[in-house]
Design a protein around this motif. Sequence first.
Motif, mmCIF file in Angstrom:
data_model
loop_
_atom_site.group_PDB
_atom_site.id
_atom_site.type_symbol
_atom_site.label_atom_id
_atom_site.label_comp_id
_atom_site.label_asym_id
_atom_site.label_seq_id
_atom_site.Cartn_x
_atom_site.Cartn_y
_atom_site.Cartn_z
ATOM 1 N N ILE A 119 0.840 -1.193 0.000
ATOM 2 C CA ILE A 119 0.000 0.000 0.000
ATOM 3 C C ILE A 119 0.880 1.250 0.000
ATOM 4 O O ILE A 119 0.619 2.215 -0.739
ATOM 5 N N ALA A 123 0.953 3.925 -3.086
ATOM 6 C CA ALA A 123 0.731 5.347 -2.846
ATOM 7 C C ALA A 123 1.879 6.182 -3.421
ATOM 8 O O ALA A 123 1.659 7.259 -4.004
ATOM 9 N N ILE A 177 -6.648 4.979 -9.545
ATOM 10 C CA ILE A 177 -6.465 5.111 -8.105
ATOM 11 C C ILE A 177 -7.092 6.436 -7.687
ATOM 12 O O ILE A 177 -6.681 7.503 -8.133
ATOM 13 N N THR A 180 -5.239 7.394 -1.700
ATOM 14 C CA THR A 180 -4.467 6.494 -0.843
ATOM 15 C C THR A 180 -4.297 7.160 0.516
ATOM 16 O O THR A 180 -4.241 8.385 0.619
ATOM 17 N N THR A 223 -11.146 6.576 4.599
ATOM 18 C CA THR A 223 -11.191 6.491 3.136
ATOM 19 C C THR A 223 -12.571 6.854 2.608
ATOM 20 O O THR A 223 -12.702 7.602 1.630
ATOM 21 N N ALA A 309 -6.029 1.947 -0.085
ATOM 22 C CA ALA A 309 -6.081 2.535 -1.419
ATOM 23 C C ALA A 309 -7.470 2.275 -1.983
ATOM 24 O O ALA A 309 -7.946 1.131 -1.950
#
Length: 314
Positions: A119, A123, A177, A180, A223, A309
Amino acid sequence: MKPIYSRIVATGGYLPERILSNRDLEQMVETSDAWIFARTGIRSRHIAAPGEKTVDMAEAAARQALADAGLNAADLDLIIVATTTPDQIFPSTACLLQARLGNRGAPAFDIQAVCTGFIYALATADRFIRSGGARHALVVGVESMSHIVDWTDRGTCILFGDGAGAVVLSAGDQPGIISTHIHADGAYADLLQVPGGETRIAMQGNAVFRVAVRTLGEIVQETLAANALTPAEIDWLVPHQANIRIIEATADKLGLPMERVVTTVEHHGNTSAASVPLALDEAARRGCFQPRQRLLLEAFGGGFTWGSALLRWG
């Protein structure tokens, strides 16, 4: 000027041929298949062959990801390897991998955040691409955990396995994406560590479990809040494969049925930085994900480190 985004365009994975089952462990330490499975959800794990190196596994996963992406090693602008079990102190595993693949000149470096390493690496690669510093990036999570496991300690030797997972990220004009989120708190260092001068994992399992459940719940909420989403808007959870009870607790906080949670822990065990990309690769090859579905990746590891993420698939 249009914003630049990164997206996962391909995955790859590698697991060693040797499989160590719970029945095998019964012959090594005082334990049982039923005891291990009830507490961890693990039935078996893959173990690197004698002489099989961390970089060997990383190369296998990376080549598969590159082939699926339709790219050559020369196309890569960035190589990041997440590992806590490098073959040597230096050069980095990323530099060794770079030489194996035949890339020249791209920045290549390792990230060490234990189970959250992939992760952290994802990122970092995402930020390189968003800033225009790279167009194609290779991110690998790879571990030879069998090299640092105390095979006489039934509390830890039952948990870990070896393997590698990889993704290729490419720049695009549509979000892949989305965000993150990474954190660490070194105050918990003594709960999960390989002490200086030693080569064996030391873990206070119950304490680690409690903090992992709490912090993973918090990172899920962070998140969702950062992206103004509800749990119902997450299509898949791709968690770190440490323990089925931790995975189930995180899924419960999201209100996700286990049918929408990728689980490989039963046959992979905890492969640390390799576990999330391996799970992602296995699910992708099974055809689980549909284009534009939202995936939430999360992990927790020694340090303590933790992160997530959020991405759209395809």
